[in-house]
Enzyme design. Sequence first.
Site, PDB file in Angstrom:
ATOM      1  N   GLY A  41       0.786  -1.231   0.000  1.00  0.00           N
ATOM      2  CA  GLY A  41       0.000   0.000   0.000  1.00  0.00           C
ATOM      3  C   GLY A  41       0.813   1.273   0.000  1.00  0.00           C
ATOM      4  N   ARG A  99     -10.299  23.048   7.517  1.00  0.00           N
ATOM      5  CA  ARG A  99     -11.358  23.425   8.456  1.00  0.00           C
ATOM      6  C   ARG A  99     -10.876  23.477   9.907  1.00  0.00           C
ATOM      7  NH1 ARG A  99     -16.069  19.673   5.980  1.00  0.00           N
ATOM      8  NH2 ARG A  99     -14.239  18.532   5.263  1.00  0.00           N
ATOM      9  N   ASP A 172     -23.738  31.594   6.505  1.00  0.00           N
ATOM     10  CA  ASP A 172     -23.262  31.886   7.863  1.00  0.00           C
ATOM     11  C   ASP A 172     -22.509  33.221   7.858  1.00  0.00           C
ATOM     12  OD1 ASP A 172     -20.683  31.343   6.810  1.00  0.00           O
ATOM     13  OD2 ASP A 172     -20.907  29.228   7.327  1.00  0.00           O
ATOM     14  N   LYS A 195     -26.685  31.465  12.201  1.00  0.00           N
ATOM     15  CA  LYS A 195     -26.791  30.095  12.705  1.00  0.00           C
ATOM     16  C   LYS A 195     -25.740  29.876  13.777  1.00  0.00           C
ATOM     17  CE  LYS A 195     -23.409  27.862   9.772  1.00  0.00           C
ATOM     18  NZ  LYS A 195     -23.057  26.965   8.710  1.00  0.00           N
ATOM     19  N   ARG A 197     -23.306  26.542  15.408  1.00  0.00           N
ATOM     20  CA  ARG A 197     -22.864  25.179  15.115  1.00  0.00           C
ATOM     21  C   ARG A 197     -22.415  24.525  16.428  1.00  0.00           C
ATOM     22  NH1 ARG A 197     -21.419  22.696  10.404  1.00  0.00           N
ATOM     23  NH2 ARG A 197     -21.298  24.580   9.142  1.00  0.00           N
ATOM     24  N   ASP A 221     -21.394  29.113  -0.824  1.00  0.00           N
ATOM     25  CA  ASP A 221     -20.498  28.654   0.228  1.00  0.00           C
ATOM     26  C   ASP A 221     -19.201  28.192  -0.427  1.00  0.00           C
ATOM     27  OD1 ASP A 221     -19.684  28.180   2.793  1.00  0.00           O
ATOM     28  OD2 ASP A 221     -21.336  26.814   3.292  1.00  0.00           O
TER      29      ASP A 221
END
Length: 315
Positions: A41, A99, A172, A195, A197, A221
């Site tokens: 792999g 993120r 957002d 909003k 989260r 977005d």
Amino acid sequence: MTSRRRLKIFTGNANPQLAGEIAQYLGVSLGAAQVGRFSDGEIQVKINESVRGADVFIIQPTCSPVNEHIMELLIMVDAVRRASARRITAVLPYYGYARQDRKTRARDPITAKLIANLLFASGTRRVITMDLHAGQIQGFFDIPVDHLPGVPILAQYFLQQKLRDVIVVSPDLGGVTRARDLAERIGAPIAIIDKRRPEPNVAEIMNIIGDVNDRNVIMIDDIIDTAGTIVQGAKALKDWGARDIYICCTHPVLSGPALKRLEEAPVKEVLVTNTIPVPPEKIIPKMKVLSVAPLLGEAIIRIHEDLSVSKLFDT
């Protein structure tokens, strides 16, 4: 001197179709490289042509499977660095792990910075990317970063559609700058979904700032991942009297229940780009895919010829 100015385009297995489109736009052939696996792999890279003194661009969005594609990119960079390439530019239309760009809780990692460190350590000396999850990620690099916006491509499409009574909605508070950019380009006002989260991939809509009643809505977005946030937003906009709803994003991650949610959502069209490959089984009837190849190709040729990249976005 001619050999020092040679342009070479290589790609891993992340998005070879986009790499082929970019090479075609530039009028060059894709570099001869094999990116395979050993029997256990491990990734095996073979560069089958000389890159000595060349200006090398490696096109590899770090999309799913993210870890595989990141390792392919790092090993390819290492290979061409050891083969005496003059300059190595990593072209990441989609920058994975973005993120996690700050600590929101104790003991959180900052993976966006970690990937920047890995790219530099491998030998990358320039990065081209599109619509980072947060613009300040550019500061995580100690090398030049060309951050290309996807908004001009999306705006051009909507201008061609000649929609009337349009309002651009940010799903957002963090996406307001992107929504305003699109709104200015197509001559429309903006609204914002307020909003919160409570945890990743979970959103609760509190309020809608702006008047969407009896208007055609474009929600924009940077990423559609599980599509929970944007579909929830679309439903709220319908409840607040919106007419047709168009959803658009630069990066169609489309994981988990995303496709089912988008199919069932009260939206007329889903517009995405091919920074991440969208296989036929993920294309639903209401989806359109726009190519970013001309934009990336133009950025590559400008960097290669030491011209201004920012001129691409002057309006």
